[in-house]
Design an enzyme around this catalytic site. Structure first.
Site, PDB file in Angstrom:
ATOM      1  N   GLY A  43       1.307  -0.822   0.434  1.00 33.44           N
ATOM      2  CA  GLY A  43       0.093  -0.202   0.112  1.00 33.44           C
ATOM      3  C   GLY A  43       0.734   1.230  -0.193  1.00 33.44           C
ATOM      4  O   GLY A  43       0.675   2.305  -1.166  1.00 33.44           O
ATOM      5  N   ASP A  89       4.915  -9.899   6.155  1.00 33.82           N
ATOM      6  CA  ASP A  89       3.766 -10.642   5.319  1.00 33.82           C
ATOM      7  C   ASP A  89       5.249 -11.727   4.456  1.00 33.82           C
ATOM      8  O   ASP A  89       4.414 -12.580   3.564  1.00 33.82           O
ATOM      9  CB  ASP A  89       3.341 -10.194   4.473  1.00 33.82           C
ATOM     10  CG  ASP A  89       2.149 -10.396   5.672  1.00 33.82           C
ATOM     11  OD1 ASP A  89       2.037 -10.243   7.084  1.00 33.82           O
ATOM     12  OD2 ASP A  89       0.485  -9.410   5.590  1.00 33.82           O
TER      13      ASP A  89
END
Ligand SMILES: Nc1ncnc2c1ncn2[C@@H]1O[C@H](COP(=O)(O)OP(=O)(O)O)[C@@H](O)[C@H]1O
Ligand SMILES: O=P(O)(O)OC[C@H]1O[C@](O)(COP(=O)(O)O)[C@@H](O)[C@@H]1O
Ligand SMILES: [Mg+2]
EC number: 2.7.1.11
Length: 523
Positions: free
Chosen positions: A266, A295
């Site tokens: 993002g 992640d």
């Protein structure tokens, strides 16, 4: 078909075939050998509009040219062809930090250790001889070898910013990640070595650009000296925030001409939009990203910083679950780990611990209740081993939990709690079949990312932070820094965030994980 799989479309005359790419990470290819005419499959596994005739003897050159174009890293001279460079103020021979360069920059000395702009690193290092080789990433049906070069990171001999004219800003966005402070620290230290004196931190992510209550944080080597000794971010983080045009307005007001953006997919989408907006406004600004996410869901790089540390912390949670389960009569330990759409943390923590019997990740579908489901296997484990450990990534099995339909401030979907669901179903199941089971549930959540970076991440952060500054001074913008086959490279931002990187269920790594856990297919 796994609904998460990106699909490549190959044109066969008037026929259009779609093949799942099974999250190959890059260059996934699933074209049958009969395919004589295909589409270019991009390095991020997406089909490109340019059709490639594999029967054309020149297709490889065409592919290489297209690849070079896509991986070209944007430079200030694209917009300002007359932009002048000066000899670099960065050198390997150490200067006295207090020196003011009153006699000009030390260009007459023999500095060494610069990167040539034409240096390249190979993106892919395996030559798969067949599309059926485990984890094969092929371009054409024969899996031909095509070199794919990306730009080597590091200090250049010529720089496009005069240090005394630089106002550099650092911003950290998204969720926390071990190593944020290490990267901030090395950006500041390297900027100072170039001679920059005006360095600020934007507080609490992109929000800090618009929230009038939040003041810039002045940064210097002295301020950042020990920040790597603790986790979190000195600057704070946030999700959501102002739109890109407001951010660039704010940068203009503040006179920021170098922006270092630490964040995940993002944040990088934001950084790329900021870069484009700066170009549109013809601002001489360098926007450079450093990918941050536990992640590990950023494409094309060996790993993102913080991932190793998160795995280490996750492994400790698994170890506790194992001890609890092993010490109880018919003990079952369930651990839920982070990983929104990618199961890297769960897979690596399972591998690292060697104590996991069942590892469930978003990329691999499973059943809970069916004859081959997870619960049946837990029963088998209790009967044969006396205890069991299950580890599940938070994004796995979302089809079993109620959709929340909620999104966080950044627009990320809020997931249902698969860990609690498995815990409850396990308890119910064993009660129903009349077998005693002592179920313990561990959700370490923020504990795996709020910690200080380990040694390996500490080094990664150091080099990424330094290279981010080198990239900005070299005049590049809209780029990010990554580790690629153990070398450091610059990528154009869109290539690394085209979609979230995911575990390839056909990869050797997932197979190794299955070998380690001994788990069967749960479908
Ligand atoms: N597509 C986008 N374009 C511009 N900004 C974005 C975009 N997606 C997210 N952002 C901004 O990036 C920041 C971090 O995004 P988020 O998804 O929360 O974390 P991450 O960067 O770790 O993936 C937020 O401030 C969010 O508003
Ligand atoms: O509670 P938060 O801050 O939204 O964070 C939760 C998310 O953050 C992560 O740790 C990392 O996500 P980002 O890379 O987007 O920061 C995910 O694994 C997890 O779903
Ligand atoms: Mg993200």
């Amino acid at each position: 078909m796994d609904s998460l799989s990106p699909v490549a479309t190959f044109s066969l005359g008037c026929l259009k075939l779609a093949f799942p790419l099974r999250h190959r990470g890059s260059l996934g290819f699933a074209c049958p050998r009969s395919c004589v005419k295909g589409c270019l499959v991009s390095a991020h596994g997406r089909s490109e509009s340019t059709a490639i005739e594999f029967s054309d003897p020149g297709w490889k050159d065409k592919y290489r040219r297209d690849f070079e174009r896509r991986f070209n890293i944007p430079h200030l001279t694209d917009v300002f062809p007359d932009a002048e460079s000066i000899p670099s103020t960065f050198c390997l021979k150490m200067r006295t930090p207090t020196e003011d360069f009153v006699d000009g920059y030390p260009s007459d000395e023999e500095w060494h250790g610069y990167i040539n702009n034409n240096d390249r690193v190979l993106l892919k290092v395996i030559h798969f001889s067949s599309p059926t080789s485990a984890g094969a990433e092929c371009i054409d049906p024969d899996c031909s070898w095509v070199e794919q070069w990306v730009h080597r990171a590091g200090p250049r001999e010529k720089i496009y910013f005069k240090p005394e004219e630089v106002k550099a800003a650092i911003v950290t966005c998204g969720g926390l990640c071990p190593g944020l402070n290490d990267v901030i620290r090395h950006i500041v230290i390297t900027l100072e070595i170039y001679g920059v004196k005006n360095i600020v931190g934007i507080p609490f992510g992109y929000r800090g650009f618009s929230d009038k209550e939040l003041n810039e944080i002045l940064l210097s080597r002295k301020v950042v000296q020990n920040i790597h000794l603790s986790g979190g971010s000195l600057l704070g983080v946030s999700r959501g925030g102002p739109d890109v045009s407001d951010i660039v307005d704010s940068m203009q007001e503040r006179g920021i001409n170098m922006l270092f953006v630490l964040g995940g997919n993002g944040t990088h989408a934001g950084a790329n939009a900021i870069h484009n907006e700066c170009r549109k406004r013809r601002l001489r600004v360098a926007v450079v990203g450093v990918p941050k996410t536990i992640d590990n869901d950023i494409l094309l790089m060996d790993k993102t910083f913080g991932f190793d540390t998160a795995v280490e912390a996750a492994q400790r949670a698994i170890n506790s679950a194992y001890i609890e389960a092993h010490s109880a009569y018919h003990g079952i330990g369930i651990v839920k780990l982070m990983g929104r759409s990618s199961g890297f943390i769960a897979m690596h923590a399972a591998l690292a611990s060697g104590q996991v019997d069942i590892c469930l990740i978003p990329e691999v579908p499973f059943h809970l209740h069916s004859p081959h489901g997870v619960l049946k296997h837990l029963k088998y484990l209790i009967e044969t081993k006396g205890s069991a450990v299950l580890c599940v990534a938070e994004g796995a099995g979302q089809n079993f939990v109620e959709k929340t339909n909620a999104k966080d401030a950044s627009g990320n979907i809020v997931l249902g709690d698969i860990g609690v669901h498995i815990q409850q179903e396990t308890k119910k199941y064993f009660k129903k079949i009349g077998i005693h089971a002592d179920v313990k549930y561990i959700d370490p959540t923020y504990m795996i990312r709020a910690c200080r970076a380990n040694a390996s991440d500490g080094i990664l952060c150091t080099v990424l932070g330094q290279n981010a500054v080198h990239g900005a001074f070299a005049g590049y913008s809209g780029i990010t820094v990554g580790l690629c086959n153990t070398h450091y490279v610059y990528f154009p931002i869109p290539e690394v965030i085209a979609y979230p990187r995911a575990v390839d269920p056909n990869s050797r790594m997932w197979h190794r994980c299955l070998t380690s856990t001994g788990q069967p297919d749960f479908v």
